[in-house]
Structures are given as structure tokens and as C-alpha cells.
Scaffold this motif. Structure first.
Motif, PDB file in Angstrom:
ATOM      1  N   ILE A  61       3.627  13.991  -2.752  1.00 53.46           N
ATOM      2  CA  ILE A  61       4.786  13.307  -3.325  1.00 53.46           C
ATOM      3  C   ILE A  61       5.500  14.208  -4.332  1.00 53.46           C
ATOM      4  O   ILE A  61       6.732  14.352  -4.298  1.00 53.46           O
ATOM      5  N   LEU A  62       4.735  14.836  -5.226  1.00 56.16           N
ATOM      6  CA  LEU A  62       5.335  15.650  -6.288  1.00 56.16           C
ATOM      7  C   LEU A  62       6.092  16.839  -5.728  1.00 56.16           C
ATOM      8  O   LEU A  62       7.143  17.220  -6.245  1.00 56.16           O
ATOM      9  N   GLU A  63       5.583  17.430  -4.660  1.00 52.27           N
ATOM     10  CA  GLU A  63       6.265  18.584  -4.063  1.00 52.27           C
ATOM     11  C   GLU A  63       7.693  18.220  -3.681  1.00 52.27           C
ATOM     12  O   GLU A  63       8.639  18.972  -3.973  1.00 52.27           O
ATOM     13  N   LYS A  64       7.895  17.064  -3.056  1.00 53.51           N
ATOM     14  CA  LYS A  64       9.248  16.671  -2.639  1.00 53.51           C
ATOM     15  C   LYS A  64      10.093  16.217  -3.826  1.00 53.51           C
ATOM     16  O   LYS A  64      11.310  16.430  -3.856  1.00 53.51           O
ATOM     17  N   ILE A  65       9.461  15.566  -4.800  1.00 54.67           N
ATOM     18  CA  ILE A  65      10.218  15.142  -5.987  1.00 54.67           C
ATOM     19  C   ILE A  65      10.770  16.375  -6.710  1.00 54.67           C
ATOM     20  O   ILE A  65      11.940  16.413  -7.101  1.00 54.67           O
ATOM     21  N   PRO A 363       9.064   9.675   9.469  1.00 53.19           N
ATOM     22  CA  PRO A 363       8.396   9.498   8.173  1.00 53.19           C
ATOM     23  C   PRO A 363       9.097  10.275   7.065  1.00 53.19           C
ATOM     24  O   PRO A 363       9.599  11.384   7.295  1.00 53.19           O
ATOM     25  N   THR A 364       9.150   9.688   5.881  1.00 49.73           N
ATOM     26  CA  THR A 364       9.718  10.400   4.725  1.00 49.73           C
ATOM     27  C   THR A 364       8.831  11.575   4.335  1.00 49.73           C
ATOM     28  O   THR A 364       9.311  12.598   3.867  1.00 49.73           O
ATOM     29  N   LYS A 411      19.675   7.270  -9.558  1.00 51.00           N
ATOM     30  CA  LYS A 411      20.947   7.886  -9.212  1.00 51.00           C
ATOM     31  C   LYS A 411      20.773   8.936  -8.115  1.00 51.00           C
ATOM     32  O   LYS A 411      21.542   8.975  -7.148  1.00 51.00           O
ATOM     33  N   GLU A 412      19.754   9.785  -8.251  1.00 52.24           N
ATOM     34  CA  GLU A 412      19.527  10.870  -7.299  1.00 52.24           C
ATOM     35  C   GLU A 412      18.689  10.438  -6.096  1.00 52.24           C
ATOM     36  O   GLU A 412      18.698  11.102  -5.062  1.00 52.24           O
ATOM     37  N   ASP A 413      17.938   9.362  -6.242  1.00 54.06           N
ATOM     38  CA  ASP A 413      17.050   8.886  -5.171  1.00 54.06           C
ATOM     39  C   ASP A 413      17.233   7.372  -5.030  1.00 54.06           C
ATOM     40  O   ASP A 413      16.320   6.589  -5.284  1.00 54.06           O
ATOM     41  N   PRO A 414      18.441   6.934  -4.638  1.00 48.09           N
ATOM     42  CA  PRO A 414      18.757   5.499  -4.662  1.00 48.09           C
ATOM     43  C   PRO A 414      17.861   4.644  -3.776  1.00 48.09           C
ATOM     44  O   PRO A 414      17.584   3.487  -4.097  1.00 48.09           O
ATOM     45  N   PHE A 418      11.870   9.440  -2.095  1.00 51.78           N
ATOM     46  CA  PHE A 418      10.920  10.422  -2.621  1.00 51.78           C
ATOM     47  C   PHE A 418       9.768   9.757  -3.381  1.00 51.78           C
ATOM     48  O   PHE A 418       8.896  10.437  -3.898  1.00 51.78           O
ATOM     49  N   TRP A 419       9.809   8.406  -3.459  1.00 46.33           N
ATOM     50  CA  TRP A 419       8.806   7.659  -4.237  1.00 46.33           C
ATOM     51  C   TRP A 419       8.769   8.161  -5.680  1.00 46.33           C
ATOM     52  O   TRP A 419       7.716   8.434  -6.244  1.00 46.33           O
ATOM     53  N   SER A 420       9.961   8.266  -6.261  1.00 43.56           N
ATOM     54  CA  SER A 420      10.095   8.787  -7.627  1.00 43.56           C
ATOM     55  C   SER A 420       9.926   7.704  -8.687  1.00 43.56           C
ATOM     56  O   SER A 420      10.111   7.962  -9.877  1.00 43.56           O
ATOM     57  N   ARG A 421       9.565   6.502  -8.254  1.00 47.90           N
ATOM     58  CA  ARG A 421       9.292   5.392  -9.168  1.00 47.90           C
ATOM     59  C   ARG A 421       8.543   4.326  -8.390  1.00 47.90           C
ATOM     60  O   ARG A 421       8.545   4.333  -7.148  1.00 47.90           O
ATOM     61  N   PHE A 422       7.894   3.406  -9.102  1.00 44.28           N
ATOM     62  CA  PHE A 422       7.261   2.292  -8.405  1.00 44.28           C
ATOM     63  C   PHE A 422       8.324   1.237  -8.121  1.00 44.28           C
ATOM     64  O   PHE A 422       9.057   0.823  -9.026  1.00 44.28           O
ATOM     65  N   PRO A 423       8.430   0.781  -6.873  1.00 41.19           N
ATOM     66  CA  PRO A 423       9.477  -0.193  -6.543  1.00 41.19           C
ATOM     67  C   PRO A 423       9.072  -1.614  -6.946  1.00 41.19           C
ATOM     68  O   PRO A 423       7.996  -2.088  -6.599  1.00 41.19           O
ATOM     69  N   ARG A 424       9.928  -2.279  -7.663  1.00 42.16           N
ATOM     70  CA  ARG A 424       9.674  -3.695  -7.960  1.00 42.16           C
ATOM     71  C   ARG A 424       9.727  -4.492  -6.659  1.00 42.16           C
ATOM     72  O   ARG A 424      10.563  -4.226  -5.797  1.00 42.16           O
ATOM     73  N   GLN A 425       8.842  -5.469  -6.556  1.00 42.48           N
ATOM     74  CA  GLN A 425       8.768  -6.260  -5.321  1.00 42.48           C
ATOM     75  C   GLN A 425       8.619  -7.736  -5.657  1.00 42.48           C
ATOM     76  O   GLN A 425       7.786  -8.096  -6.483  1.00 42.48           O
ATOM     77  N   ARG A 426       9.437  -8.565  -4.985  1.00 44.09           N
ATOM     78  CA  ARG A 426       9.278 -10.001  -5.161  1.00 44.09           C
ATOM     79  C   ARG A 426       8.016 -10.471  -4.448  1.00 44.09           C
ATOM     80  O   ARG A 426       7.668  -9.987  -3.375  1.00 44.09           O
TER      81      ARG A 426
END
Length: 627
Positions: A61-65, A363-364, A411-414, A418-426
Motif C-alpha cells: 500500500i505504502l509503495e503506491k501511496i 485490481p487496484t 483531493k488527490e485520491d478521491p 490508493f487506500w490512503s485513509r480508512f473509509p467510513r462505512q454505514r
């Protein structure tokens, strides 16, 4: 002349169908689609100045971020992580005492993976794929008396950490593995879809069941839409109509129907009949004869070995299951680890979770997908090992709360590719109900048995045939976990339906996440949420009458954390205003919002605010979202 020409044109399709079916060969180009290529474990990337990664997942993950010029988010705070992992692994929020206990995060993960609640939550994900319900569907929606046994089998399988290769083999061919009388329960997966037992043509019924089963097996285990080839060759993937009916022939000896009787598990009877390609997919138009087999694009030119089993069965389904879990199969492990990633992050590394074909997404992170697939195989198909890897990764532990870094990453990864944050999920509807039950202090943790029927609105029940939702007589059953609520195909439990539970008429790889007015209405106005708000207020009032203590306890139960001073002050103002309004409301109206039980020393006018505050807490975003 013109008339003769028209007659020839009219009969041309019929003449063509009478000619010998010609199956197109698989080309090398078709075999080179990424998901058909062998799984090869890639080397773990080495990222310079990496103080962030916790396990190999993070290096990929970090390599792509980094390549995108971004930085990953820092870890979420401990309280947010504990709530996240409880909801993710068990589908239930933690008690506040579990949040503040001084325990390492990894220890919490291990405890949750060993909890009976883990299997109950994992089962719900699988039952969506298995199109599970306890009724047939269609007009009469007849009850399948023993369908619940399959649900219990799935829960038990996840809890005892049944290796995934055995999980697959038992659902396709348990009766070919053992002579146990319970073997057919696992094979209920194959026949869990909708059925019409009273249809006039039982030949058509069996044909429909076989086609639906074959389509589901292809989608769930291989991530391929093989069902698109039941009437003609697949338009996009290298799957011919013959491929479909060869695969279907693997199941034919075990599917039998009796008019007006629901189907259950698979059971072979007698010698297998000859299999045919069905012209245009029609039940009464058999074409060329076919031998049972598997998809050529994966198997190559090698035919699959089929041998009779020690149980006296044809051995076709066992051969199919063994082929699926062979380490040379390119799809089975990839599809499953992708589903596990989806479970924790809301979407998979491949976003088309049951379509790894040419029309699916790529796959991403293809190397990470293959690394996880190879890891699953090398760890003897141990699902808990993969779950643990994912949830102890720095990728999973990232924060999701707004700050300058989060805004830059969005902004850069809308799309969060890149999994640059944890996505909030309902939360799913089942988890929302379970969270309310736990907050109210009335959840019953009894496991297993036939589905229970909690009360539903009279108007909803009237949409069914007579006696199709007889409320369970034992009140404690009304407060059991949502996995045990009766799954009727023609009527989903109202809260679950509002929050996008699938209808069980087809395999569901990913639930929709809608935002609709009925969701707000059912959370704020339904009898269920009001009853549970009254119970939570009554439960808390057993130990405190102090407003501040009450507010804190409600939010500890609903949010798993303490309120900020500003929020506490807002809640105090709410209490003051609510009591002022209560003076202008009739006693009959107030009686509907009193705590259960009502403390003897409290008047109904003084006590209504406690229930109202609990109801408000159920309707907050923080209650229904994984942060």
C-alpha cells in the motif's frame, strides 16, 4: 419468389439449430487475462524510510501511496480502533469498559477472532452470497423447515475456523466425503436460491434449479458470471454454452424434485443421466450430449479426473470441489481474499467482487491481491490468519477523522484507490439493530435454532398471506441477534430492508449503501427503536438519576466514548428544553415515551426526556457509521 425467400428466412434459425454445435477454441490471448494467470507470490516491496508499515500488506500500500505523492493517515485513536474492530469482526459495538481497558490492540483482535460472535457476523456476509432464506419465494413463499440448519452450519464453520478449502468442499460435496446423515446440511448452499415447488412442469423446475445453482457456484467461488452462458456463448468471457452445461452436469445426479416439496441438500439417486446442452437455455430442447467437466479457460486441455466415491456417488461434485481448491487454480483464493478485504474496507481490491472476467475491474493492487491469495494457500486456507493480517495492518488502522492530511488525500485520491485513509462505512441494518439491542441492555445471545419472528407493524404483516409472520411467543426471542431473525424471501424485516438487505433471490456480492428518507423515519419513528430507547433509559435509571451521568452512559453505550464538554452542555440544554415541553403534553402521550421500567419515584413528565435522549442517540451519524 419473394414469398419463397421469406419462408426460407423463417426456417433458417431452426435449420441452424439442427446443425452440430461448434464450440470455439480458447485462444492464448483469452488465457492471458489477469485473473486466469497462475497465482505467484510477489516479493514484498522495500520502501525507504518506512516507519509506518506493520506487516507486508502495508509495504504494498505504502509503495503506491508514495508514488502518488501522498502520505498515509496516522493511526486512529485507541477508542475509535476498538469500536472499529468490534463492529468489523463481530458486528457488535464494544462495551465502554472494553474500550478503556488497558489491553494491546493485537490481544483484542485475537479475543474477537475466538469469540462466538465472530462466526455470527461472518455468516451474514456469506449468507448474502448464498442467497439464503428460510422460504421458497414466489407466490406461496412456503417455509423450508430445515433451512436454518445451513445458517447454523455456516456460523459453526467460521467459529471453528474450518479451512476455506474444506469449507468449499463440504458445501459442494459433503455427502460424497462422508456418509454422515448431517452431510446434506452443508450442501444446502447449492439449493438455497428461490424455487417454485408447485409449478406444473417439474422438469422445468429442475432445469431452473440446476441453472441457478451452476451460475451461483461460478460467481461465488470463481468470481465469474458463468450464468451468462446458459443460453448462448458468453458475450465477453471465454466461456462457451457447452462450458456452462458441462459444469452443470457435475451437479445433475444430485438434484431431484418432488412436486409441492421444498428442496434441501444434494442427494444422489441412481446412475447419472446423460447431460445435454440445452438449446437457447430452454428446459425442453436438449441439444448435443456433453460429458461433465469444468471451464476450459482454466483447466486448459487437461480433462478433470472423476472417480466414484466410497459413498457410492458419482464423484463429480467432489472432483469439482478438489479442482476449485487446487493450488494451481487461479481464481478461488483470489476471489476469497478479495471478499475479505471488501468486508473490512467496504470494497475489494477488485471492485467487481463476483466478476473477475473481462468486463470486471482490474485490481487496484494486483501484487497485493496475489500476495494475499498465496498467503491464504500457504497457511492451509486459514481464514482467521488473513483476517488478522488485514486488521492489524497500518492500512486498516488509519484514521478517518477530518484533518489537513485527510483533506489532501481526499483531493488527490478521491476514490481512495490508493487506500490512503480508512473509509467510513454505514452499518448494515442487522448491525444497527444488534447495536441498539446491546445499548438497551436486552440482547439475548442464545445461538442456533429456527429463525425467530419479532413483532412487525400490522400493516406490513398484512401484505403477506395468512399466518406467514406469526410472532414468536417467547418474548426473549424478540431480542436475539439479527442473524437469527426469520429470513422470509417475500418480506424482509422492515429495518433490514430499509438499510439495503438483499432480497435473497440472487447471490449478492455487495450490498447497496443508499441514503433514503425511510431510513430516518424507521430509526426515529418505529416501534422497535422507541421500545429499545425506553428499555435503555430504564436500564440506566436503575443505577443513576443524575442527568450528566445519564448522558455519559448513553453515549458510552452508543458511541463507545465520553462526550466532549461542549456536547455535554448541549445535551443539558436538551434536557431543560424537553422538560419544559413536557409540561404542555398530555399524560397519554407521555405514557408512550416513559422508561421501561419506570422508577417509582419519577413522574412521567420528568422521565420522558431520558427516553427522548436515547432515541436521539440512536439517530446520530456516529451510532450508525464505522469511523
Amino acid at each position: 419468389m419473394r414469398e419463397a425467400f421469406c419462408i426460407v428466412l423463417l426456417f433458417c434459425p431452426l435449420m441452424a439449430e439442427c446443425q452440430e454445435y461448434r464450440e470455439s477454441p480458447i485462444t492464448e490471448e483469452e488465457r492471458e487475462h489477469w485473473s486466469f494467470m497462475p497465482i505467484q507470490r510477489p516479493a514484498v516491496p522495500v520502501v525507504s524510510d518506512d516507519s509506518w508499515s506493520k506487516n507486508p500488506i502495508d509495504a504494498f500500500i505504502l509503495e503506491k501511496i508514495r508514488r502518488a505523492g501522498l502520505q498515509p493517515m496516522p493511526a486512529a485513536n485507541h477508542a475509535a480502533l476498538v469500536r472499529r474492530i468490534y463492529l468489523g469482526l463481530t458486528g457488535m459495538p464494544p462495551a465502554y469498559s472494553e474500550v478503556v481497558a488497558e489491553r494491546p490492540y493485537e490481544q483484542i483482535v485475537d479475543e474477537l477472532l475466538s469469540s462466538p460472535r465472530f462466526g455470527e457476523r461472518q455468516a451474514q456476509h456469506w449468507l448474502d452470497l448464498a442467497r439464503f432464506a428460510e422460504t421458497d419465494g414466489f407466490e406461496h413463499d412456503k417455509v423450508r423447515a430445515n433451512a436454518w440448519r445451513y445458517r447454523d452450519w455456516v456460523i459453526a464453520a467460521f467459529n471453528r475456523n474450518l479451512p476455506y478449502d474444506q469449507f468449499v468442499r463440504q458445501q459442494l460435496a459433503a455427502d460424497e466425503l462422508t456418509g454422515s446423515s448431517e452431510a446434506h446440511v452443508a450442501t444446502m448452499f447449492c439449493l438455497s436460491g428461490p424455487d417454485m415447488p408447485d409449478i406444473n412442469s417439474q422438469q422445468e423446475r429442475r432445469h431452473s434449479l440446476l441453472n441457478e445453482m451452476t451460475s451461483t457456484v461460478g460467481a461465488v467461488f470463481m468470481g465469474l458470471q458463468v450464468g451468462c452462458a446458459q443460453c448462448h456463448d458468453h458475450k465477453y468471457d471465454p466461456i462457451s454454452q457447452s462450458d456452462f452445461y458441462r459444469l452443470r452436469a457435475m451437479f445433475q445426479p444430485a438434484v431431484h424434485v418432488v412436486k409441492n416439496q421444498s428442496v434441501g441438500g444434494l442427494e444422489e439417486q441412481g446412475e447419472p443421466a446423460v447431460a445435454h446442452l440445452m438449446i437457447r437455455g430452454e428446459f425442453n430442447r436438449p441439444g448435443i450430449e456433453l460429458e461433465p467437466g469444468v471451464l476450459r479457460v482454466i483447466s486448459g486441455t487437461d480433462s478433470i479426473a472423476i472417480n466414484r466415491t466410497g459413498q457410492g456417488t458419482a464423484g463429480r461434485r467432489l472432483a469439482l470441489a478438489d479442482w476449485l481448491v487446487d493450488k494451481n487454480h487461479p481464481l478461488t483464493a483470489r476471489v476469497m481474499v478479495n471478499r475479505m478485504w471488501q468486508q473490512h474496507f467496504g470494497t475489494g481490491l477488485v471492485s467487481t467482487h463476483s466478476d473477475f472476467g473481462t468486463m470486471g475491474t482490474s485490481p487496484t493492487h494486483p501484487e497485493l491481491l496475489d500476495w494475499l491469495a498465496a498467503e491464504l494457500q500457504s497457511r492451509h486456507w486459514d481464514l482467521k490468519v488473513i483476517h488478522r493480517l488485514i486488521v492489524t495492518s497500518a492500512t486498516y488502522m488509519q484514521a478517518s477523522q477530518s484533518n489537513e492530511q485527510l483533506e489532501e488525500n481526499k483531493k488527490e485520491d478521491p476514490d481512495n484507490a490508493f487506500w490512503s485513509r480508512f473509509p467510513r462505512q454505514r452499518l448494515d441494518g442487522e448491525v444497527i439493530r444488534d447495536a441498539m439491542l446491546k445499548a438497551a441492555g436486552c440482547m439475548q445471545l442464545e445461538m442456533g435454532g429456527p429463525g425467530v419472528r419479532p413483532p412487525i407493524q400490522k400493516e406490513v404483516a398484512q401484505t403477506l398471506l395468512k399466518n406467514q409472520w406469526e410472532v414468536s411467543p417467547q418474548e426473549s426471542d424478540h431480542y436475539r441477534r439479527s442473524i437469527y431473525v426469520f429470513a422470509r424471501r417475500n418480506l424482509r424485516y422492515p429495518l433490514f430492508e430499509a438499510f439495503d438487505r438483499p432480497d435473497a433471490n440472487a447471490s449478492c456480492p455487495q450490498r447497496q449503501k443508499t441514503t433514503t428518507a425511510p431510513q430516518a423515519l424507521i430509526l426515529f419513528n418505529s416501534k422497535l427503536t422507541l421500545d429499545l430507547a425506553r428499555k435503555m433509559a430504564g436500564d440506566i435509571l436503575r443505577t443513576t438519576r443524575d442527568d450528566d451521568a445519564f448522558i455519559r452512559e448513553v453515549l458510552r453505550r452508543c458511541w463507545s466514548r465520553e462526550p466532549e464538554p461542549e456536547l455535554l452542555e448541549t445535551a443539558r440544554n436538551f434536557f431543560t428544553e424537553s422538560r419544559d415541553r413536557a409540561d404542555k403534553v398530555s399524560a397519554d402521550q407521555l405514557n408512550q415515551v416513559t422508561p421501561t421500567p419506570l422508577p417509582a419515584e419519577l413522574s412521567i413528565r420528568d422521565s420522558a426526556v431520558y427516553v427522548e435522549f436515547c432515541l436521539v442517540a440512536f439517530n446520530t451519524l456516529e451510532f450508525i457509521v464505522i469511523q
